[in-house]
Write a protein that holds these residues in place. Structure first.
Motif, PDB file in Angstrom:
ATOM      1  N   ASP A   1       0.815  -1.224   0.000  1.00 54.59           N
ATOM      2  CA  ASP A   1       0.000   0.000   0.000  1.00 54.59           C
ATOM      3  C   ASP A   1       0.843   1.266   0.000  1.00 54.59           C
ATOM      4  N   ASP A   2       1.995   1.227   0.671  1.00 51.28           N
ATOM      5  CA  ASP A   2       2.841   2.418   0.801  1.00 51.28           C
ATOM      6  C   ASP A   2       4.046   2.378  -0.146  1.00 51.28           C
ATOM      7  N   VAL A   3       3.893   1.727  -1.286  1.00 51.87           N
ATOM      8  CA  VAL A   3       4.989   1.579  -2.248  1.00 51.87           C
ATOM      9  C   VAL A   3       5.629   2.933  -2.568  1.00 51.87           C
ATOM     10  N   ALA A   4       6.945   2.931  -2.701  1.00 50.09           N
ATOM     11  CA  ALA A   4       7.690   4.114  -3.147  1.00 50.09           C
ATOM     12  C   ALA A   4       8.089   3.865  -4.600  1.00 50.09           C
ATOM     13  N   HIS A   5       7.598   4.703  -5.496  1.00 45.02           N
ATOM     14  CA  HIS A   5       7.850   4.539  -6.931  1.00 45.02           C
ATOM     15  C   HIS A   5       8.808   5.630  -7.390  1.00 45.02           C
ATOM     16  N   HIS A   6      10.036   5.238  -7.679  1.00 43.22           N
ATOM     17  CA  HIS A   6      11.082   6.146  -8.146  1.00 43.22           C
ATOM     18  C   HIS A   6      11.122   6.063  -9.665  1.00 43.22           C
ATOM     19  N   VAL A   7      10.633   7.093 -10.332  1.00 45.76           N
ATOM     20  CA  VAL A   7      10.616   7.079 -11.793  1.00 45.76           C
ATOM     21  C   VAL A   7      11.876   7.728 -12.337  1.00 45.76           C
ATOM     22  N   ASN A   8      12.254   7.336 -13.534  1.00 44.41           N
ATOM     23  CA  ASN A   8      13.408   7.925 -14.204  1.00 44.41           C
ATOM     24  C   ASN A   8      13.135   9.404 -14.441  1.00 44.41           C
ATOM     25  N   GLU A   9      14.082  10.260 -14.053  1.00 41.64           N
ATOM     26  CA  GLU A   9      13.971  11.704 -14.295  1.00 41.64           C
ATOM     27  C   GLU A   9      12.754  12.333 -13.621  1.00 41.64           C
ATOM     28  N   GLY A  10      12.281  11.774 -12.515  1.00 43.32           N
ATOM     29  CA  GLY A  10      11.093  12.337 -11.870  1.00 43.32           C
ATOM     30  C   GLY A  10      11.144  12.211 -10.361  1.00 43.32           C
ATOM     31  N   LYS A  11      10.108  12.716  -9.734  1.00 38.58           N
ATOM     32  CA  LYS A  11      10.003  12.681  -8.278  1.00 38.58           C
ATOM     33  C   LYS A  11       9.475  11.329  -7.816  1.00 38.58           C
ATOM     34  N   VAL A  12       9.771  10.995  -6.577  1.00 42.43           N
ATOM     35  CA  VAL A  12       9.264   9.760  -5.982  1.00 42.43           C
ATOM     36  C   VAL A  12       7.766   9.921  -5.748  1.00 42.43           C
ATOM     37  N   ARG A  13       7.026   8.921  -6.158  1.00 44.31           N
ATOM     38  CA  ARG A  13       5.585   8.877  -5.906  1.00 44.31           C
ATOM     39  C   ARG A  13       5.356   7.833  -4.822  1.00 44.31           C
ATOM     40  N   ARG A  14       4.482   8.128  -3.890  1.00 41.85           N
ATOM     41  CA  ARG A  14       4.249   7.205  -2.781  1.00 41.85           C
ATOM     42  C   ARG A  14       2.795   6.744  -2.748  1.00 41.85           C
ATOM     43  N   GLY A  15       2.618   5.449  -2.581  1.00 43.14           N
ATOM     44  CA  GLY A  15       1.295   4.858  -2.448  1.00 43.14           C
ATOM     45  C   GLY A  15       0.736   4.347  -3.767  1.00 43.14           C
ATOM     46  N   LYS A  16      -0.225   3.433  -3.632  1.00 38.62           N
ATOM     47  CA  LYS A  16      -0.842   2.822  -4.801  1.00 38.62           C
ATOM     48  C   LYS A  16      -1.620   3.821  -5.656  1.00 38.62           C
ATOM     49  N   ALA A  17      -2.265   4.794  -5.041  1.00 41.76           N
ATOM     50  CA  ALA A  17      -3.051   5.763  -5.818  1.00 41.76           C
ATOM     51  C   ALA A  17      -2.142   6.552  -6.757  1.00 41.76           C
ATOM     52  N   ALA A  18      -0.990   6.996  -6.259  1.00 39.98           N
ATOM     53  CA  ALA A  18      -0.048   7.737  -7.100  1.00 39.98           C
ATOM     54  C   ALA A  18       0.503   6.843  -8.204  1.00 39.98           C
ATOM     55  N   PHE A  19       0.734   5.579  -7.889  1.00 38.46           N
ATOM     56  CA  PHE A  19       1.220   4.643  -8.895  1.00 38.46           C
ATOM     57  C   PHE A  19       0.167   4.438  -9.985  1.00 38.46           C
ATOM     58  N   ALA A  20      -1.090   4.304  -9.593  1.00 39.32           N
ATOM     59  CA  ALA A  20      -2.179   4.123 -10.560  1.00 39.32           C
ATOM     60  C   ALA A  20      -2.314   5.352 -11.467  1.00 39.32           C
ATOM     61  N   GLU A  21      -2.181   6.540 -10.903  1.00 44.52           N
ATOM     62  CA  GLU A  21      -2.231   7.774 -11.715  1.00 44.52           C
ATOM     63  C   GLU A  21      -1.098   7.790 -12.731  1.00 44.52           C
ATOM     64  N   PHE A  22       0.097   7.393 -12.315  1.00 43.30           N
ATOM     65  CA  PHE A  22       1.240   7.316 -13.215  1.00 43.30           C
ATOM     66  C   PHE A  22       0.943   6.329 -14.353  1.00 43.30           C
ATOM     67  N   CYS A  23       0.397   5.171 -14.022  1.00 38.66           N
ATOM     68  CA  CYS A  23       0.076   4.166 -15.040  1.00 38.66           C
ATOM     69  C   CYS A  23      -0.962   4.685 -16.029  1.00 38.66           C
ATOM     70  N   ASP A  24      -1.971   5.407 -15.541  1.00 39.32           N
ATOM     71  CA  ASP A  24      -2.985   5.991 -16.433  1.00 39.32           C
ATOM     72  C   ASP A  24      -2.343   6.963 -17.412  1.00 39.32           C
ATOM     73  N   HIS A  25      -1.456   7.828 -16.905  1.00 43.88           N
ATOM     74  CA  HIS A  25      -0.750   8.780 -17.753  1.00 43.88           C
ATOM     75  C   HIS A  25       0.082   8.055 -18.806  1.00 43.88           C
ATOM     76  N   MET A  26       0.836   7.064 -18.365  1.00 41.40           N
ATOM     77  CA  MET A  26       1.692   6.311 -19.286  1.00 41.40           C
ATOM     78  C   MET A  26       0.870   5.611 -20.367  1.00 41.40           C
ATOM     79  N   SER A  27      -0.272   5.067 -19.999  1.00 43.25           N
ATOM     80  CA  SER A  27      -1.124   4.376 -20.972  1.00 43.25           C
ATOM     81  C   SER A  27      -1.678   5.326 -22.032  1.00 43.25           C
ATOM     82  N   ARG A  28      -1.909   6.571 -21.658  1.00 48.03           N
ATOM     83  CA  ARG A  28      -2.374   7.568 -22.632  1.00 48.03           C
ATOM     84  C   ARG A  28      -1.273   7.950 -23.616  1.00 48.03           C
TER      85      ARG A  28
END
Length: 135
Positions: free
Chosen positions: A30-57
């Protein structure tokens, strides 16, 4: 001994290749830390899901040539792969999209606890990607 970390990472990437964000989220703490290339750390599943939605677009991607490495204690893992993609929609701050394809070596690093991914870090060469989609 079962390789829980390896199974979790394979399940995560199988879900990625299937376009199954819910399947990816199921692999995460639930509290995953997502370190993206050239970006800020996103924390939590909701932020990860938002990132995935953006990437899919913006991108259609499939990962091939996957090699997964795990630590003996199952708390760390890494994967090396090739990203085969199509740039679908312009991502702000990046070159304009018009269906360009790219092939890019990349890697991810993971921390795991209780069979869930607690940290994911992904690296690729952004300059290589920009050159490919700008050609």
């Amino acid at each position: 001994m079962t390789d829980i970390a390896g199974t979790t990472i394979r399940t995560y990437f199988d879900a990625f290749n299937a376009g199954d964000t819910a399947g990816m989220l199921a692999c995460l703490a639930d509290d995953v830390a997502h370190h993206v290339n050239e970006g800020k750390v996103r924390r939590g599943k909701a932020a990860f899901a938002e990132f995935c939605d953006h990437m899919s677009r913006c991108y259609a991607e499939n990962l091939t040539d996957m090699v997964i490495f795990t630590s003996p204690d199952g708390t760390r893992a890494a994967a090396e792969f090739i990203v085969n993609g199509t740039y679908l929609a312009t991502d702000p701050g990046l070159p304009a999209a018009h269906g360009q394809t790219y092939r890019l070596p990349a890697g991810s690093f993971f921390s795991l606890a209780d069979g869930k991914i607690t940290r994911v870090v992904t690296y690729y060469n952004l300059a290589d990607w920009v050159a490919q989609v700008s050609a």
